[in-house]
Write a protein that holds these residues in place. Structure first.
Motif, PDB file in Angstrom:
ATOM      1  N   LEU A  88      48.176  50.347  52.840  1.00 28.64           N
ATOM      2  CA  LEU A  88      47.257  49.848  54.081  1.00 28.64           C
ATOM      3  C   LEU A  88      48.153  48.443  54.381  1.00 28.64           C
ATOM      4  O   LEU A  88      47.534  48.195  55.499  1.00 28.64           O
ATOM      5  CB  LEU A  88      45.961  49.914  53.668  1.00 28.64           C
ATOM      6  N   GLU A  89      48.964  47.979  53.698  1.00 26.51           N
ATOM      7  CA  GLU A  89      49.554  46.709  54.130  1.00 26.51           C
ATOM      8  C   GLU A  89      48.443  45.605  54.296  1.00 26.51           C
ATOM      9  O   GLU A  89      48.378  44.948  55.264  1.00 26.51           O
ATOM     10  CB  GLU A  89      50.588  46.763  55.272  1.00 26.51           C
ATOM     11  N   ALA A  90      47.553  45.637  53.247  1.00 24.14           N
ATOM     12  CA  ALA A  90      46.280  44.703  53.540  1.00 24.14           C
ATOM     13  C   ALA A  90      46.303  43.393  52.322  1.00 24.14           C
ATOM     14  O   ALA A  90      45.298  43.083  52.150  1.00 24.14           O
ATOM     15  CB  ALA A  90      45.028  45.529  53.402  1.00 24.14           C
ATOM     16  N   VAL A  91      47.249  43.293  51.874  1.00 28.39           N
ATOM     17  CA  VAL A  91      47.591  42.223  50.703  1.00 28.39           C
ATOM     18  C   VAL A  91      47.719  41.070  51.573  1.00 28.39           C
ATOM     19  O   VAL A  91      48.272  40.652  52.411  1.00 28.39           O
ATOM     20  CB  VAL A  91      48.694  42.607  49.906  1.00 28.39           C
ATOM     21  N   ASP A  92      46.794  40.048  51.032  1.00 32.41           N
ATOM     22  CA  ASP A  92      46.693  38.894  51.195  1.00 32.41           C
ATOM     23  C   ASP A  92      46.446  37.998  49.920  1.00 32.41           C
ATOM     24  O   ASP A  92      46.648  38.667  49.006  1.00 32.41           O
ATOM     25  CB  ASP A  92      45.700  38.435  52.127  1.00 32.41           C
ATOM     26  N   ILE A  93      46.513  36.529  50.107  1.00 33.31           N
ATOM     27  CA  ILE A  93      46.620  35.669  49.016  1.00 33.31           C
ATOM     28  C   ILE A  93      45.277  35.971  48.309  1.00 33.31           C
ATOM     29  O   ILE A  93      45.269  36.143  46.863  1.00 33.31           O
ATOM     30  CB  ILE A  93      46.626  34.277  49.346  1.00 33.31           C
ATOM     31  N   LYS A  94      44.333  36.039  48.764  1.00 38.76           N
ATOM     32  CA  LYS A  94      42.957  36.250  47.969  1.00 38.76           C
ATOM     33  C   LYS A  94      43.048  37.697  47.205  1.00 38.76           C
ATOM     34  O   LYS A  94      42.649  37.595  45.927  1.00 38.76           O
ATOM     35  CB  LYS A  94      41.680  36.269  48.956  1.00 38.76           C
ATOM     36  N   VAL A  95      43.648  38.741  47.536  1.00 35.28           N
ATOM     37  CA  VAL A  95      43.873  39.913  46.970  1.00 35.28           C
ATOM     38  C   VAL A  95      44.734  39.743  45.689  1.00 35.28           C
ATOM     39  O   VAL A  95      44.545  40.335  44.737  1.00 35.28           O
ATOM     40  CB  VAL A  95      44.350  41.038  47.776  1.00 35.28           C
ATOM     41  N   LEU A  96      45.904  39.122  45.939  1.00 32.30           N
ATOM     42  CA  LEU A  96      46.944  38.813  44.810  1.00 32.30           C
ATOM     43  C   LEU A  96      46.171  38.007  43.655  1.00 32.30           C
ATOM     44  O   LEU A  96      46.318  38.178  42.634  1.00 32.30           O
ATOM     45  CB  LEU A  96      48.050  37.860  45.320  1.00 32.30           C
ATOM     46  N   VAL A  97      45.357  36.939  44.069  1.00 33.69           N
ATOM     47  CA  VAL A  97      44.930  36.124  43.164  1.00 33.69           C
ATOM     48  C   VAL A  97      43.833  36.926  42.466  1.00 33.69           C
ATOM     49  O   VAL A  97      43.695  37.000  41.144  1.00 33.69           O
ATOM     50  CB  VAL A  97      43.949  34.858  43.817  1.00 33.69           C
ATOM     51  N   LEU A  98      42.955  37.924  42.988  1.00 32.01           N
ATOM     52  CA  LEU A  98      41.982  38.704  42.388  1.00 32.01           C
ATOM     53  C   LEU A  98      42.811  39.481  41.398  1.00 32.01           C
ATOM     54  O   LEU A  98      42.046  39.914  40.183  1.00 32.01           O
ATOM     55  CB  LEU A  98      41.141  39.465  43.264  1.00 32.01           C
ATOM     56  N   ALA A  99      43.665  40.222  41.753  1.00 29.09           N
ATOM     57  CA  ALA A  99      44.412  41.187  41.057  1.00 29.09           C
ATOM     58  C   ALA A  99      45.129  40.421  39.919  1.00 29.09           C
ATOM     59  O   ALA A  99      44.851  40.983  38.799  1.00 29.09           O
ATOM     60  CB  ALA A  99      45.635  41.589  41.849  1.00 29.09           C
ATOM     61  N   TRP A 100      45.583  39.276  39.802  1.00 29.55           N
ATOM     62  CA  TRP A 100      45.905  38.488  38.756  1.00 29.55           C
ATOM     63  C   TRP A 100      45.109  38.041  37.994  1.00 29.55           C
ATOM     64  O   TRP A 100      45.088  38.215  36.455  1.00 29.55           O
ATOM     65  CB  TRP A 100      46.786  37.211  38.829  1.00 29.55           C
ATOM     66  N   VAL A 101      43.652  37.605  38.503  1.00 30.73           N
ATOM     67  CA  VAL A 101      42.882  37.117  37.628  1.00 30.73           C
ATOM     68  C   VAL A 101      42.305  38.339  36.747  1.00 30.73           C
ATOM     69  O   VAL A 101      41.848  38.395  35.551  1.00 30.73           O
ATOM     70  CB  VAL A 101      41.621  36.817  38.419  1.00 30.73           C
ATOM     71  N   TYR A 102      42.102  39.892  37.484  1.00 33.18           N
ATOM     72  CA  TYR A 102      41.816  40.978  36.599  1.00 33.18           C
ATOM     73  C   TYR A 102      42.991  41.159  35.538  1.00 33.18           C
ATOM     74  O   TYR A 102      42.394  41.375  34.239  1.00 33.18           O
ATOM     75  CB  TYR A 102      41.919  41.995  37.663  1.00 33.18           C
ATOM     76  N   VAL A 103      43.900  40.981  35.691  1.00 37.66           N
ATOM     77  CA  VAL A 103      45.015  41.304  34.657  1.00 37.66           C
ATOM     78  C   VAL A 103      44.830  40.377  33.457  1.00 37.66           C
ATOM     79  O   VAL A 103      44.848  40.674  32.378  1.00 37.66           O
ATOM     80  CB  VAL A 103      46.419  41.282  35.236  1.00 37.66           C
ATOM     81  N   ILE A 104      44.592  39.062  33.884  1.00 37.19           N
ATOM     82  CA  ILE A 104      44.139  38.096  32.755  1.00 37.19           C
ATOM     83  C   ILE A 104      43.165  38.435  32.030  1.00 37.19           C
ATOM     84  O   ILE A 104      42.905  38.119  30.963  1.00 37.19           O
ATOM     85  CB  ILE A 104      44.280  36.579  33.598  1.00 37.19           C
ATOM     86  N   LEU A 105      42.025  38.712  32.854  1.00 39.92           N
ATOM     87  CA  LEU A 105      40.671  38.909  32.034  1.00 39.92           C
ATOM     88  C   LEU A 105      40.776  40.063  31.259  1.00 39.92           C
ATOM     89  O   LEU A 105      40.345  40.296  30.050  1.00 39.92           O
ATOM     90  CB  LEU A 105      39.581  39.061  32.969  1.00 39.92           C
ATOM     91  N   ARG A 106      41.729  41.178  31.641  1.00 44.28           N
ATOM     92  CA  ARG A 106      41.894  42.402  30.885  1.00 44.28           C
ATOM     93  C   ARG A 106      42.815  41.881  29.360  1.00 44.28           C
ATOM     94  O   ARG A 106      42.586  42.543  28.430  1.00 44.28           O
ATOM     95  CB  ARG A 106      42.519  43.534  31.416  1.00 44.28           C
ATOM     96  N   LEU A 107      43.713  41.043  29.653  1.00 41.70           N
ATOM     97  CA  LEU A 107      44.389  40.451  28.556  1.00 41.70           C
ATOM     98  C   LEU A 107      43.648  39.957  27.597  1.00 41.70           C
ATOM     99  O   LEU A 107      43.618  39.938  26.439  1.00 41.70           O
ATOM    100  CB  LEU A 107      45.493  39.615  28.940  1.00 41.70           C
ATOM    101  N   LEU A 108      42.688  38.877  28.078  1.00 43.00           N
ATOM    102  CA  LEU A 108      41.716  38.387  27.240  1.00 43.00           C
ATOM    103  C   LEU A 108      41.014  39.221  26.460  1.00 43.00           C
ATOM    104  O   LEU A 108      40.786  39.049  25.279  1.00 43.00           O
ATOM    105  CB  LEU A 108      41.119  37.226  28.190  1.00 43.00           C
ATOM    106  N   HIS A 109      40.477  40.305  27.354  1.00 41.79           N
ATOM    107  CA  HIS A 109      39.821  41.232  26.643  1.00 41.79           C
ATOM    108  C   HIS A 109      40.406  41.924  25.422  1.00 41.79           C
ATOM    109  O   HIS A 109      39.722  41.922  24.240  1.00 41.79           O
ATOM    110  CB  HIS A 109      39.254  42.237  27.649  1.00 41.79           C
TER     111      HIS A 109
END
Length: 142
Positions: A80-101
């Motif tokens: 959808l070409e809807a990527v912005d900085i907030k989405v990128l930050v959220l995506a990386w935070v999700y991955v970091i939290l899953r790594l931590l889990h």
């Protein structure tokens, strides 16, 4: 910037594959220590399977459950070409939290710590989907 949404998805795939490799490693280790045999896995996992062996399999299953919704969100953001900085930050935070889990689950396995990482990752994923509603409705003509 659109293609950058694929990087956290790729990182989560990497984590999933690393955890997958933990399963045979831990099973062979337990087998060499004489704690289990192949028969202990005929119908899943018998009661003889040590906890540290079962945890790797359970964590792997966790990485195949809700993260599929993350992969789908990343794909939609890209398409959808809807990527912005907030989405990128959220995506990386999700991955970091899953790594931590996963790190908590596969090491000292404190349930409260694991729950916090898991719950926060789910909240982040919900936010990603919340921000995705508008682009989806726009494309749908609603």
């Amino acid at each position: 910037m659109q293609g950058q949404i694929l990087l956290p998805a790729l990182a989560l795939v990497g984590l999933t594959l690393i955890v997958l490799l933990q399963i045979p490693y831990r099973r062979f280790k337990a087998a060499f220590e004489g704690k289990i045999t192949a028969k202990d896995f005929e119908l899943g996992e018998s009661n003889r399977v040590p906890e540290y062996v079962s945890l790797a399999n359970r964590n792997y299953m966790n990485l195949l459950e809700l993260p599929i919704v993350f992969y789908f969100a990343c794909t939609l953001y890209y398409l959808l070409e809807a990527v912005d900085i907030k989405v990128l930050v959220l995506a990386w935070v999700y991955v970091i939290l899953r790594l931590l889990h996963s790190l908590i689950h596969l090491s000292y396995n404190n349930v409260i710590h694991r729950l916090i990482a898991f719950a926060l990752s789910n909240l982040v994923l919900a936010c990603m989907w919340l921000f995705l509603v508008s682009p989806i409705l726009l494309v749908a003509g609603v």
